[in-house]
Scaffold this motif. Sequence first.
Motif, PDB file in Angstrom:
ATOM      1  N   TRP A   1       0.854  -1.066  -0.081  1.00 51.86           N
ATOM      2  CA  TRP A   1      -0.010  -0.078   0.118  1.00 51.86           C
ATOM      3  C   TRP A   1       0.922   1.174  -0.015  1.00 51.86           C
ATOM      4  CZ3 TRP A   1      -1.224  -4.203   3.101  1.00 51.86           C
ATOM      5  CH2 TRP A   1      -2.214  -4.831   2.727  1.00 51.86           C
ATOM      6  N   PRO A   2       1.131   1.801  -1.221  1.00 52.03           N
ATOM      7  CA  PRO A   2       2.006   3.122  -1.287  1.00 52.03           C
ATOM      8  C   PRO A   2       1.425   4.093  -0.469  1.00 52.03           C
ATOM      9  CG  PRO A   2       1.538   1.934  -3.298  1.00 52.03           C
ATOM     10  CD  PRO A   2       0.677   1.495  -2.520  1.00 52.03           C
ATOM     11  N   CYS A   3       2.335   4.874  -0.010  1.00 49.65           N
ATOM     12  CA  CYS A   3       1.971   6.010   0.713  1.00 49.65           C
ATOM     13  C   CYS A   3       1.139   7.186  -0.098  1.00 49.65           C
ATOM     14  CB  CYS A   3       3.321   6.747   1.256  1.00 49.65           C
ATOM     15  SG  CYS A   3       4.557   6.082   2.366  1.00 49.65           S
ATOM     16  N   GLU A   4       0.183   7.529   0.413  1.00 46.58           N
ATOM     17  CA  GLU A   4      -0.708   8.757  -0.363  1.00 46.58           C
ATOM     18  C   GLU A   4      -0.179  10.211  -0.178  1.00 46.58           C
ATOM     19  OE1 GLU A   4      -4.599   8.230   1.312  1.00 46.58           O
ATOM     20  OE2 GLU A   4      -4.679   6.024   0.274  1.00 46.58           O
ATOM     21  N   GLY A   5      -0.339  10.772  -1.296  1.00 50.73           N
ATOM     22  CA  GLY A   5       0.191  11.992  -1.188  1.00 50.73           C
ATOM     23  C   GLY A   5      -0.609  12.970  -1.817  1.00 50.73           C
ATOM     24  N   ASP A   6      -0.180  14.609  -1.555  1.00 49.81           N
ATOM     25  CA  ASP A   6      -1.295  15.580  -2.121  1.00 49.81           C
ATOM     26  C   ASP A   6      -1.255  15.298  -3.384  1.00 49.81           C
ATOM     27  OD1 ASP A   6      -2.660  17.812  -2.750  1.00 49.81           O
ATOM     28  OD2 ASP A   6      -1.348  19.085  -1.252  1.00 49.81           O
ATOM     29  N   PRO A   7      -2.606  15.282  -4.189  1.00 46.32           N
ATOM     30  CA  PRO A   7      -2.496  14.798  -5.588  1.00 46.32           C
ATOM     31  C   PRO A   7      -2.113  16.241  -6.367  1.00 46.32           C
ATOM     32  CG  PRO A   7      -4.631  15.167  -4.674  1.00 46.32           C
ATOM     33  CD  PRO A   7      -3.627  15.109  -3.682  1.00 46.32           C
ATOM     34  N   ARG A   8      -2.089  17.454  -5.878  1.00 46.62           N
ATOM     35  CA  ARG A   8      -1.689  18.771  -6.306  1.00 46.62           C
ATOM     36  C   ARG A   8      -0.327  18.861  -6.461  1.00 46.62           C
ATOM     37  NH1 ARG A   8      -4.745  22.592  -2.316  1.00 46.62           N
ATOM     38  NH2 ARG A   8      -3.549  21.103  -1.015  1.00 46.62           N
ATOM     39  N   VAL A   9       0.593  18.190  -5.714  1.00 44.76           N
ATOM     40  CA  VAL A   9       1.966  18.218  -5.664  1.00 44.76           C
ATOM     41  C   VAL A   9       2.854  16.853  -5.963  1.00 44.76           C
ATOM     42  CG1 VAL A   9       1.728  20.604  -4.516  1.00 44.76           C
ATOM     43  CG2 VAL A   9       2.314  18.546  -3.295  1.00 44.76           C
ATOM     44  N   ALA A  10       1.923  16.117  -5.417  1.00 48.82           N
ATOM     45  CA  ALA A  10       2.500  14.752  -5.468  1.00 48.82           C
ATOM     46  C   ALA A  10       3.375  14.191  -6.873  1.00 48.82           C
ATOM     47  CB  ALA A  10       1.852  13.574  -5.161  1.00 48.82           C
ATOM     48  N   GLY A  11       4.770  13.655  -6.777  1.00 48.34           N
ATOM     49  CA  GLY A  11       5.273  13.512  -7.967  1.00 48.34           C
ATOM     50  C   GLY A  11       5.316  11.797  -8.389  1.00 48.34           C
TER      51      GLY A  11
ATOM     52  N   TRP B   1       8.592  13.404   1.771  1.00 43.25           N
ATOM     53  CA  TRP B   1       8.792  12.360   0.550  1.00 43.25           C
ATOM     54  C   TRP B   1       8.740  10.988   0.998  1.00 43.25           C
ATOM     55  CZ3 TRP B   1      11.319  15.372  -3.224  1.00 43.25           C
ATOM     56  CH2 TRP B   1      11.859  16.833  -2.871  1.00 43.25           C
ATOM     57  N   ASP B   2       8.318  10.081  -0.122  1.00 37.84           N
ATOM     58  CA  ASP B   2       8.401   8.535   0.036  1.00 37.84           C
ATOM     59  C   ASP B   2       9.748   8.321  -0.653  1.00 37.84           C
ATOM     60  OD1 ASP B   2       7.948   5.895  -0.331  1.00 37.84           O
ATOM     61  OD2 ASP B   2       5.989   6.052  -1.491  1.00 37.84           O
ATOM     62  N   VAL B   3      10.487   7.953   0.313  1.00 38.50           N
ATOM     63  CA  VAL B   3      11.998   7.452   0.059  1.00 38.50           C
ATOM     64  C   VAL B   3      11.913   6.026  -0.560  1.00 38.50           C
ATOM     65  CG1 VAL B   3      13.015   8.924   1.637  1.00 38.50           C
ATOM     66  CG2 VAL B   3      12.168   6.681   2.496  1.00 38.50           C
ATOM     67  N   GLN B   4      10.935   5.064  -0.337  1.00 36.92           N
ATOM     68  CA  GLN B   4      10.738   3.687  -0.851  1.00 36.92           C
ATOM     69  C   GLN B   4      10.518   3.933  -2.459  1.00 36.92           C
ATOM     70  OE1 GLN B   4       7.697   1.216   0.499  1.00 36.92           O
ATOM     71  NE2 GLN B   4       9.137  -0.574   0.673  1.00 36.92           N
ATOM     72  N   ARG B   5       9.583   4.827  -2.831  1.00 36.92           N
ATOM     73  CA  ARG B   5       9.293   4.666  -4.208  1.00 36.92           C
ATOM     74  C   ARG B   5       9.815   6.033  -4.940  1.00 36.92           C
ATOM     75  NH1 ARG B   5       5.587   0.702  -5.285  1.00 36.92           N
ATOM     76  NH2 ARG B   5       4.517  -0.102  -3.384  1.00 36.92           N
ATOM     77  N   GLY B   6      10.274   7.024  -4.074  1.00 37.95           N
ATOM     78  CA  GLY B   6      11.054   7.937  -4.587  1.00 37.95           C
ATOM     79  C   GLY B   6      10.262   9.229  -5.464  1.00 37.95           C
TER      80      GLY B   6
END
Length: 649
Positions: free
Chosen positions: A299-309, A430-435
């Motif tokens: 289950w990948p970390c969820e980010g802000d869709p406006r800025v998530a890479g 940052w998500d350092v597992q998926r970069g």
Amino acid sequence: MPIIPPPTPAPSPPPHQPSFRGNEPEPFTYLTNFSALSPAARQQHLYALIQECTPSELLFLSTTIAPLLKRDFLRALPPEVSLHILSFIDDPRTLCRAALVSKYWNGLLKDEYLWKTMCIRHGLSRDAEAVESYRREQLQENAGAIGSGAPTSSAPAEASHGVLFSPRGLQPPRIENGGFPYRQFFIHEYLRTSNWLAKDGGKLLRTHRAWLHPHPPEPNMPGHLPQDMGQGPANSAIPTSIAIDALWVVVGLANSRIHVFSARTGVLSRTLIGHDAGVWAVALVSEGGAPVGRDPARWPCEGDPRVAGTPQDEALPPALRTAVGLDGADGMNRARTRRGPPNPFADGRRSKQPPTGKPSYPGGASDGWGQPNALVVSGGCDKELRIWDVKSGYCIYTLRGHTSTIRCLKVLHGRPIAVSGSRDRTVRVWDVQRGRLLRVLEGHTQSVRCLDVCGNRIVSGSYDCTCRIWDVDTGACLHVLRGHFHQIYTVAFDGVRVASGGLDTTVRMWDAATGSCLALLQVHTALVCQLQLTPSMLVTGGSDGRVITFTLKDNTFTVVHRLAAHDSSVSGLQLDERFLVTSGNDGRVRLYEFEHGADGAGTDAQCRFVRDMCEQSESVWKVAFTRETCAILSKKFGKMVVEIWSFKP
């Protein structure tokens, strides 16, 4: 011809003729007559007999009687009563000497109940990190023993119980908490503590040196770190950051290099090259661990869709995907993420945890999420965040987004989430597992100078004289802490309280739940540059050379000690349950010991100076330690010197 017999001696005397035995009375008759006497007559008889003995006969009597008068009172008592008597002994050396009396005493003193009591009495039961560290080492040793066919370390403890109790017909006692070896644990901790306290204690594993400024190299010089030999001026090799765990020591330098040393041998294992400018912040993610919440590999970390890479993990080679815990490590993850055995000193009670999770480690390391390899996260003047595999030395990801120098950096326990603060006035997640970038936390109006994390909460300190508390999962700013009237240089966060210090020479305590100011501590006369919080204590260090300890009991924040630790600014400060280590620009590294009160609590701990931990240098930039390793970064004779000390028994 007749045979003539040889002559014979005189014939034996007839039965009525007396023999040569004399007139001694029969022993049986003598004993019968003696036993028939009264006690007083028996004593008189013995006294008269002793008066007639020669010195040699008296010596014979003494050597014969002395063993008959000895009584083994512990053997005469039931084992439970004997153990209860021995539990009142608080000096471990007394127990060790008693174990030499006899085989029975030796077996009796191997009982784990005695050593569990000794651990509690000496404060080892409060040090959860010590228990977990010892368990990890025991698992590693047992794994090696199983692979080689040797017996594991838990067998002697079980055997000792059977030898002790079986002669009396009793069943061996139930070994509590999965057979935790209290005796071996106490011996290990006692020897380790003795190494810290001894005048010449500890072993210097390695000393590494590097020129602070560009210098013509001397070929084949052992013990010297590699230098930048490219064209153009090289930056100074001043250490700017350090992170340490049980296996690795990571040092970031102003010349863009990152050195990775083995904490067990002191050897320089890796030099990580990739940054284009000075490295100002490093964080170390220990191998293994257990994920907090859901498994990030599924289950990948969820980010802000406006800025998530966009994730970069699809382009990684298999070896690096395995390093961050994505592929090829499912079985290892399951083995590493099993819930460990309960606290052997908890007696069935749950240990209290902060409401928001586990505080960060002062040494700059964090628990992993089950990945097989240790990772390094670094940032600096090139505005890039890099994730490195310690085992191979490869750079896994290069994450861009900051528009100015990355000044501070933390990684959450058990989650592949890094938090960075920058001079661009933002905090980024940052998500350092998926970069990839997850969130941008905006609100500060000047450079973000310091960070601390606990669970899913972030505390940031800025040159805009405010601190902010953030929720890492939503990006919301929960509180803005206003009160300082000058730049904030350091913060500490334990999930309940926030401590902040800065250029206005004050320390402020804040309630993390409400954002209100609990106390204003005006104790320093210069910049407050060092802070650390424990469950019972606050320790501060300033540019005035003072180190001051406060009690947190009932939120009174009373000063316990004012230590004139250094002649100039305090450059490093770290403490645990037992020791306080400080370093200063005066070139000294000093060790203090906390002597706890009779109640065993840390609120009334007295701080006692023990010794200087190394020879005085020109200046000490950083110091960090774990239970068995201490790394000191200093300046000597124009060189940057890294000393790695071991206190392992």
